[in-house]
Design a protein around this motif. Structure first.
Motif, PDB file in Angstrom:
ATOM      1  N   SER A  78       0.811  -1.226   0.000  1.00 36.34           N
ATOM      2  CA  SER A  78       0.000   0.000   0.000  1.00 36.34           C
ATOM      3  C   SER A  78       0.839   1.268   0.000  1.00 36.34           C
ATOM      4  O   SER A  78       0.336   2.357  -0.295  1.00 36.34           O
ATOM      5  CB  SER A  78      -0.940   0.006   1.216  1.00 36.34           C
ATOM      6  OG  SER A  78      -0.207   0.194   2.419  1.00 36.34           O
ATOM      7  N   LEU A  79       2.127   1.134   0.315  1.00 37.20           N
ATOM      8  CA  LEU A  79       3.010   2.304   0.322  1.00 37.20           C
ATOM      9  C   LEU A  79       3.529   2.659  -1.067  1.00 37.20           C
ATOM     10  O   LEU A  79       4.205   3.674  -1.232  1.00 37.20           O
ATOM     11  CB  LEU A  79       4.200   2.051   1.256  1.00 37.20           C
ATOM     12  CG  LEU A  79       3.905   2.040   2.756  1.00 37.20           C
ATOM     13  CD1 LEU A  79       5.132   1.595   3.538  1.00 37.20           C
ATOM     14  CD2 LEU A  79       3.446   3.423   3.224  1.00 37.20           C
ATOM     15  N   ILE A  80       3.218   1.846  -2.059  1.00 35.64           N
ATOM     16  CA  ILE A  80       3.742   2.090  -3.405  1.00 35.64           C
ATOM     17  C   ILE A  80       3.419   3.495  -3.928  1.00 35.64           C
ATOM     18  O   ILE A  80       4.309   4.158  -4.474  1.00 35.64           O
ATOM     19  CB  ILE A  80       3.255   0.998  -4.384  1.00 35.64           C
ATOM     20  CG1 ILE A  80       4.046  -0.294  -4.145  1.00 35.64           C
ATOM     21  CG2 ILE A  80       3.403   1.446  -5.833  1.00 35.64           C
ATOM     22  CD1 ILE A  80       3.655  -1.445  -5.045  1.00 35.64           C
ATOM     23  N   MET A 103      -6.599  12.426 -16.768  1.00 34.27           N
ATOM     24  CA  MET A 103      -7.039  11.524 -15.706  1.00 34.27           C
ATOM     25  C   MET A 103      -6.145  10.288 -15.693  1.00 34.27           C
ATOM     26  O   MET A 103      -5.795   9.750 -16.742  1.00 34.27           O
ATOM     27  CB  MET A 103      -8.504  11.109 -15.931  1.00 34.27           C
ATOM     28  CG  MET A 103      -9.075  10.222 -14.832  1.00 34.27           C
ATOM     29  SD  MET A 103     -10.874  10.021 -14.982  1.00 34.27           S
ATOM     30  CE  MET A 103     -11.007   9.314 -16.637  1.00 34.27           C
ATOM     31  N   VAL A 104      -5.758   9.852 -14.475  1.00 31.20           N
ATOM     32  CA  VAL A 104      -4.945   8.643 -14.298  1.00 31.20           C
ATOM     33  C   VAL A 104      -5.719   7.682 -13.411  1.00 31.20           C
ATOM     34  O   VAL A 104      -6.115   8.029 -12.299  1.00 31.20           O
ATOM     35  CB  VAL A 104      -3.575   8.972 -13.654  1.00 31.20           C
ATOM     36  CG1 VAL A 104      -2.762   7.698 -13.473  1.00 31.20           C
ATOM     37  CG2 VAL A 104      -2.810   9.983 -14.501  1.00 31.20           C
ATOM     38  N   ILE A 105      -5.939   6.465 -13.919  1.00 30.77           N
ATOM     39  CA  ILE A 105      -6.723   5.479 -13.187  1.00 30.77           C
ATOM     40  C   ILE A 105      -5.836   4.302 -12.791  1.00 30.77           C
ATOM     41  O   ILE A 105      -5.116   3.744 -13.620  1.00 30.77           O
ATOM     42  CB  ILE A 105      -7.900   4.946 -14.036  1.00 30.77           C
ATOM     43  CG1 ILE A 105      -8.851   6.087 -14.410  1.00 30.77           C
ATOM     44  CG2 ILE A 105      -8.651   3.841 -13.297  1.00 30.77           C
ATOM     45  CD1 ILE A 105      -9.542   6.733 -13.227  1.00 30.77           C
ATOM     46  N   ASN A 106      -5.902   3.934 -11.512  1.00 26.75           N
ATOM     47  CA  ASN A 106      -5.221   2.722 -11.041  1.00 26.75           C
ATOM     48  C   ASN A 106      -6.046   1.529 -11.510  1.00 26.75           C
ATOM     49  O   ASN A 106      -7.151   1.302 -11.036  1.00 26.75           O
ATOM     50  CB  ASN A 106      -5.117   2.748  -9.515  1.00 26.75           C
ATOM     51  CG  ASN A 106      -4.450   1.503  -8.950  1.00 26.75           C
ATOM     52  OD1 ASN A 106      -4.050   0.594  -9.685  1.00 26.75           O
ATOM     53  ND2 ASN A 106      -4.341   1.453  -7.641  1.00 26.75           N
ATOM     54  N   VAL A 158      -0.209   1.601 -18.931  1.00 25.92           N
ATOM     55  CA  VAL A 158       1.189   1.598 -18.506  1.00 25.92           C
ATOM     56  C   VAL A 158       1.378   0.532 -17.429  1.00 25.92           C
ATOM     57  O   VAL A 158       0.663   0.533 -16.420  1.00 25.92           O
ATOM     58  CB  VAL A 158       1.596   2.979 -17.948  1.00 25.92           C
ATOM     59  CG1 VAL A 158       3.037   2.950 -17.450  1.00 25.92           C
ATOM     60  CG2 VAL A 158       1.406   4.056 -19.002  1.00 25.92           C
ATOM     61  N   VAL A 159       2.328  -0.371 -17.652  1.00 26.54           N
ATOM     62  CA  VAL A 159       2.639  -1.409 -16.659  1.00 26.54           C
ATOM     63  C   VAL A 159       4.055  -1.156 -16.142  1.00 26.54           C
ATOM     64  O   VAL A 159       5.017  -1.130 -16.917  1.00 26.54           O
ATOM     65  CB  VAL A 159       2.547  -2.824 -17.262  1.00 26.54           C
ATOM     66  CG1 VAL A 159       2.839  -3.871 -16.185  1.00 26.54           C
ATOM     67  CG2 VAL A 159       1.162  -3.064 -17.868  1.00 26.54           C
ATOM     68  N   ASN A 160       4.154  -0.963 -14.835  1.00 26.34           N
ATOM     69  CA  ASN A 160       5.441  -0.724 -14.186  1.00 26.34           C
ATOM     70  C   ASN A 160       5.787  -1.876 -13.247  1.00 26.34           C
ATOM     71  O   ASN A 160       4.897  -2.432 -12.592  1.00 26.34           O
ATOM     72  CB  ASN A 160       5.414   0.571 -13.366  1.00 26.34           C
ATOM     73  CG  ASN A 160       5.419   1.812 -14.233  1.00 26.34           C
ATOM     74  OD1 ASN A 160       6.231   1.932 -15.151  1.00 26.34           O
ATOM     75  ND2 ASN A 160       4.521   2.743 -13.952  1.00 26.34           N
ATOM     76  N   GLU A 161       7.057  -2.209 -13.199  1.00 26.72           N
ATOM     77  CA  GLU A 161       7.538  -3.154 -12.189  1.00 26.72           C
ATOM     78  C   GLU A 161       8.111  -2.347 -11.036  1.00 26.72           C
ATOM     79  O   GLU A 161       9.045  -1.563 -11.222  1.00 26.72           O
ATOM     80  CB  GLU A 161       8.615  -4.064 -12.770  1.00 26.72           C
ATOM     81  CG  GLU A 161       9.147  -5.076 -11.755  1.00 26.72           C
ATOM     82  CD  GLU A 161      10.285  -5.918 -12.325  1.00 26.72           C
ATOM     83  OE1 GLU A 161      10.023  -7.042 -12.759  1.00 26.72           O
ATOM     84  OE2 GLU A 161      11.442  -5.410 -12.339  1.00 26.72           O
ATOM     85  N   ILE A 162       7.532  -2.535  -9.844  1.00 25.28           N
ATOM     86  CA  ILE A 162       7.961  -1.804  -8.661  1.00 25.28           C
ATOM     87  C   ILE A 162       8.731  -2.751  -7.747  1.00 25.28           C
ATOM     88  O   ILE A 162       8.212  -3.787  -7.330  1.00 25.28           O
ATOM     89  CB  ILE A 162       6.759  -1.230  -7.886  1.00 25.28           C
ATOM     90  CG1 ILE A 162       5.810  -0.481  -8.834  1.00 25.28           C
ATOM     91  CG2 ILE A 162       7.236  -0.334  -6.757  1.00 25.28           C
ATOM     92  CD1 ILE A 162       6.412   0.707  -9.524  1.00 25.28           C
ATOM     93  N   VAL A 203       7.823  -7.013  -4.647  1.00 25.30           N
ATOM     94  CA  VAL A 203       7.947  -6.805  -6.089  1.00 25.30           C
ATOM     95  C   VAL A 203       6.540  -6.893  -6.668  1.00 25.30           C
ATOM     96  O   VAL A 203       5.840  -7.889  -6.457  1.00 25.30           O
ATOM     97  CB  VAL A 203       8.849  -7.855  -6.766  1.00 25.30           C
ATOM     98  CG1 VAL A 203       8.963  -7.566  -8.260  1.00 25.30           C
ATOM     99  CG2 VAL A 203      10.223  -7.882  -6.128  1.00 25.30           C
ATOM    100  N   ALA A 204       6.116  -5.848  -7.367  1.00 29.98           N
ATOM    101  CA  ALA A 204       4.753  -5.816  -7.883  1.00 29.98           C
ATOM    102  C   ALA A 204       4.709  -5.177  -9.266  1.00 29.98           C
ATOM    103  O   ALA A 204       5.509  -4.292  -9.575  1.00 29.98           O
ATOM    104  CB  ALA A 204       3.846  -5.034  -6.931  1.00 29.98           C
ATOM    105  N   GLU A 205       3.787  -5.643 -10.084  1.00 31.62           N
ATOM    106  CA  GLU A 205       3.515  -5.025 -11.380  1.00 31.62           C
ATOM    107  C   GLU A 205       2.233  -4.213 -11.260  1.00 31.62           C
ATOM    108  O   GLU A 205       1.153  -4.760 -11.036  1.00 31.62           O
ATOM    109  CB  GLU A 205       3.361  -6.079 -12.478  1.00 31.62           C
ATOM    110  CG  GLU A 205       4.656  -6.761 -12.859  1.00 31.62           C
ATOM    111  CD  GLU A 205       4.487  -7.721 -14.026  1.00 31.62           C
ATOM    112  OE1 GLU A 205       3.388  -7.723 -14.636  1.00 31.62           O
ATOM    113  OE2 GLU A 205       5.433  -8.462 -14.325  1.00 31.62           O
ATOM    114  N   THR A 206       2.362  -2.905 -11.386  1.00 29.22           N
ATOM    115  CA  THR A 206       1.202  -2.020 -11.296  1.00 29.22           C
ATOM    116  C   THR A 206       0.719  -1.647 -12.696  1.00 29.22           C
ATOM    117  O   THR A 206       1.515  -1.540 -13.632  1.00 29.22           O
ATOM    118  CB  THR A 206       1.550  -0.737 -10.515  1.00 29.22           C
ATOM    119  OG1 THR A 206       2.583  -0.027 -11.231  1.00 29.22           O
ATOM    120  CG2 THR A 206       2.049  -1.073  -9.122  1.00 29.22           C
ATOM    121  N   VAL A 207      -0.582  -1.453 -12.813  1.00 28.17           N
ATOM    122  CA  VAL A 207      -1.190  -1.125 -14.106  1.00 28.17           C
ATOM    123  C   VAL A 207      -1.972   0.177 -13.972  1.00 28.17           C
ATOM    124  O   VAL A 207      -2.839   0.295 -13.113  1.00 28.17           O
ATOM    125  CB  VAL A 207      -2.127  -2.249 -14.581  1.00 28.17           C
ATOM    126  CG1 VAL A 207      -2.643  -1.958 -15.992  1.00 28.17           C
ATOM    127  CG2 VAL A 207      -1.427  -3.608 -14.550  1.00 28.17           C
TER     128      VAL A 207
END
Length: 231
Positions: A145-147, A166-169, A205-209, A222-226
């Motif tokens: 949740s801190l990402i 607009m940016v949508i999680n 956009v897919v990011n590796e965090i 390690v997470a992939e966010t979209v």
């Protein structure tokens, strides 16, 4: 003699059948080849012309559900400009966050909100005696949740997608917690752009965090966010 005649009869019939089958295949093969070539020509040429469009070059057939709803991808100068800029960063690290200390108080607050108040998170004295980590640890979902904070994506003074209206999680592809984060540890996040998809009305956009723990070789998460960016 009768048995030999029957065997000979079956053998002859079998040979005749194979011969007729081969003749039949020989007659049909050219026709099927012509039909196949015609079908391939009708399908592949329009598809090739469509996919040669640079805006659509990142599509695969399995990923273009939104495109299937319309023959035209909605494009704006702002969206195309943003897409091209992001495309240059594909596969690269795009952000390295500041260190953040994960205090016990933060862990306790998360435990109350989520009703997950296991002693491994909330009782430092017991954890020091009984836990293999000799300390309380943060919930994996707390680290996750801190990402937004660790990646600086919620800072109004530093909008990383300034032209998006607009940016949508849109969610997560996968999440792993390779190693627990102890209370009091400092963490930070690295962001790497790993995938980019032009959609009908947005850019996905897919990011590796990767969340690092100070003085540790193992990652806390390690997470992939979209995200979907709308222009």
């Amino acid at each position: 003699m009768y048995i030999l005649n029957v065997v000979e009869f079956i053998r002859e019939r079998k040979e005749q059948f194979h011969q007729r089958n081969n003749d039949f295949k020989a007659k049909l093969t050219p026709k099927f080849r012509n039909i196949s070539e015609l079908f391939s020509d009708k399908i592949t040429k329009p598809l090739s012309n469509t996919l040669n469009n640079p805006w659509l070059s990142k599509f695969s057939l399995s990923e273009s559900d939104e495109l299937a709803k319309s023959d035209v991808v909605v494009q704006t100068p702002e969206a195309e400009k943003a897409y091209n800029e992001l495309l240059e960063k594909l596969g690269q690290e795009t952000h390295l966050g500041e260190w953040f200390t994960l205090e016990q108080e933060c862990i306790n607050q998360f435990a109350k909100v989520t009703h997950d108040e296991q002693w491994i998170h909330t009782e430092p004295e017991r954890a020091a005696k009984e836990s293999p980590f000799k300390s309380t640890i943060a919930h994996g979902f707390l680290t996750l949740s801190l990402i937004p904070k660790l990646t600086d994506t919620v800072n109004p003074d530093n909008n990383i997608y300034p032209d998006a209206r607009m940016v949508i999680n849109f969610g997560l592809n996968q999440v792993r917690f390779p190693f627990p984060v102890k209370a009091g540890a400092r963490v930070r996040a690295r962001t790497k752009l790993i995938e980019l998809k032009p959609m009908k009305k947005s850019i996905e956009v897919v990011n590796e965090i990767s969340i690092e723990v100070e003085n540790s070789k193992r990652l806390g998460c390690v997470a992939e966010t979209v995200f979907r960016l709308y222009y």
